[in-house]
Design an enzyme around this catalytic site. Structure first.
Site: not given
Length: 183
Positions: A41, A66, A138, A170
């Site tokens: 990130r 996060k 990312r 993904y």
């Protein structure tokens, strides 16, 4: 295509290849490559410290944000050259005694805003027809892992996701996962 949130591997190569001139070319090439390879990130990239890189063991320590899991990744052979070159160039920057791995030319840690501007500029220079931003790298990492056949759980761990729902995007779109099915 403007709504696309990731870069393809070909676009990643073009992006990194675009950084060939300029006073920050060594730093920027290293940042782009590491951001992609480790699925960082923007804040994780900005917050990397020199001590997070262990060239002797080829390990990078990534503090995920996060509420993600912090991880150790192997440093890939193709990035070692870039990291070494950056670490040799880094003393020429102001505040080179700082703990931050990537420094601004004017001293201190690179900001999120600076990183967004740099990524967008290199995307434009590479002729990529979407507005490139750090999170696209990312996502590119996640899709590249899925394309190589990595299991969803492995991708989840690699990217530091707590919730697998953040990872299935993904693998769900990877047509390659159906290749072994014959009817």
């Amino acid at each position: 295509m403007s709504g696309r949130k990731y870069l393809t591997q070909i676009e990643m190569e073009k992006l990194v290849g675009t950084v060939s001139t300029g006073v920050n070319r060594v730093r920027d090439k290293c940042m782009l490559l590491m951001c992609f390879i480790h699925g960082l990130r923007v804040s994780e990239l900005a917050n990397l410290k020199v001590k997070d890189i262990e060239l002797s063991t080829k390990i990078i320590y990534i503090t995920r944000l996060k509420n993600g899991f912090s991880v150790q990744h192997p440093i890939q052979d193709r990035e070692i050259t870039f990291i070494k070159e950056w670490l040799n160039t880094r003393p020429q920057y102001l505040d080179s005694d700082s703990e931050w791995l990537f420094l601004s030319r004017h001293g201190g840690q690179l900001s999120r805003q600076q990183l967004y501007r740099l990524f967008r500029k290199y995307g434009e220079d590479a002729g990529i027809n979407v507005a490139v931003h750090p999170h696209m790298l990312r996502h590119a990492c996640g899709y590249a892992l899925a394309d190589t056949g990595c299991d969803t759980r492995l991708i989840q761990d690699y990217l530091g996701h707590r919730n697998i729902q953040n990872t299935v995007i993904y693998t769900a779109s990877n047509a390659g996962r159906f290749r072994s099915i014959t009817i």
